[in-house]
Design a protein around this motif. Sequence first.
Motif, PDB file in Angstrom:
ATOM      1  N   PRO A  47      41.698  39.818   5.562  1.00 35.95           N
ATOM      2  CA  PRO A  47      41.865  38.503   6.212  1.00 35.95           C
ATOM      3  C   PRO A  47      40.855  38.261   7.335  1.00 35.95           C
ATOM      4  N   PHE A  48      40.505  39.307   8.064  1.00 32.95           N
ATOM      5  CA  PHE A  48      39.521  39.148   9.129  1.00 32.95           C
ATOM      6  C   PHE A  48      38.131  38.851   8.559  1.00 32.95           C
ATOM      7  N   ASP A  49      37.809  39.494   7.447  1.00 32.11           N
ATOM      8  CA  ASP A  49      36.530  39.203   6.796  1.00 32.11           C
ATOM      9  C   ASP A  49      36.504  37.771   6.282  1.00 32.11           C
ATOM     10  N   ALA A  50      37.627  37.304   5.737  1.00 29.51           N
ATOM     11  CA  ALA A  50      37.689  35.925   5.252  1.00 29.51           C
ATOM     12  C   ALA A  50      37.544  34.944   6.412  1.00 29.51           C
ATOM     13  N   LEU A  51      38.155  35.244   7.545  1.00 35.93           N
ATOM     14  CA  LEU A  51      38.019  34.380   8.719  1.00 35.93           C
ATOM     15  C   LEU A  51      36.577  34.387   9.236  1.00 35.93           C
ATOM     16  N   LYS A  52      35.927  35.533   9.162  1.00 37.69           N
ATOM     17  CA  LYS A  52      34.522  35.628   9.579  1.00 37.69           C
ATOM     18  C   LYS A  52      33.636  34.771   8.678  1.00 37.69           C
ATOM     19  N   LEU A  69      41.369  51.898   2.375  1.00 42.54           N
ATOM     20  CA  LEU A  69      42.535  51.065   2.655  1.00 42.54           C
ATOM     21  C   LEU A  69      42.254  50.094   3.787  1.00 42.54           C
ATOM     22  N   PHE A  70      41.692  50.588   4.864  1.00 34.12           N
ATOM     23  CA  PHE A  70      41.445  49.718   6.018  1.00 34.12           C
ATOM     24  C   PHE A  70      40.297  48.758   5.769  1.00 34.12           C
ATOM     25  N   VAL A  71      39.189  49.238   5.228  1.00 35.63           N
ATOM     26  CA  VAL A  71      37.996  48.404   5.091  1.00 35.63           C
ATOM     27  C   VAL A  71      38.168  47.361   4.001  1.00 35.63           C
ATOM     28  N   ASN A  72      38.729  47.738   2.869  1.00 34.26           N
ATOM     29  CA  ASN A  72      38.765  46.829   1.724  1.00 34.26           C
ATOM     30  C   ASN A  72      40.087  46.092   1.549  1.00 34.26           C
ATOM     31  N   VAL A  73      41.147  46.513   2.228  1.00 30.46           N
ATOM     32  CA  VAL A  73      42.450  45.871   2.010  1.00 30.46           C
ATOM     33  C   VAL A  73      42.976  45.242   3.295  1.00 30.46           C
ATOM     34  N   LEU A  74      43.183  46.037   4.320  1.00 24.98           N
ATOM     35  CA  LEU A  74      43.871  45.553   5.515  1.00 24.98           C
ATOM     36  C   LEU A  74      43.020  44.615   6.362  1.00 24.98           C
ATOM     37  N   PHE A  75      41.705  44.796   6.350  1.00 27.79           N
ATOM     38  CA  PHE A  75      40.836  43.929   7.147  1.00 27.79           C
ATOM     39  C   PHE A  75      40.294  42.746   6.354  1.00 27.79           C
TER      40      PHE A  75
END
Length: 75
Positions: A19-24, A11-17
């Motif tokens: 947007p942060f991965d996209a910004l990275k 849930l945290f790695v693949n869903v909630l974070f």
Amino acid sequence: MKDFFYAIQDLFVNVLFMPFDALKELELENWFAASAISWIFVIIAFVAMVYWMLQLKKFDDNNEEDKSISSHSFL
């Protein structure tokens, strides 16, 4: 029980974070676009702070707050 913790991790790695991965990823492609998104969030926070301060000043000018020393029973 182990599957429960893997589900939380997923849930945290693949869903909630996501947007942060996209910004990275955006920062690696276009630094100015990533910085513009950050500045938009800073401007939103600044506008919210100014609004909150104006609301506090409005209530302070109306003398709606009880400022007596014994305003709370535990004091």
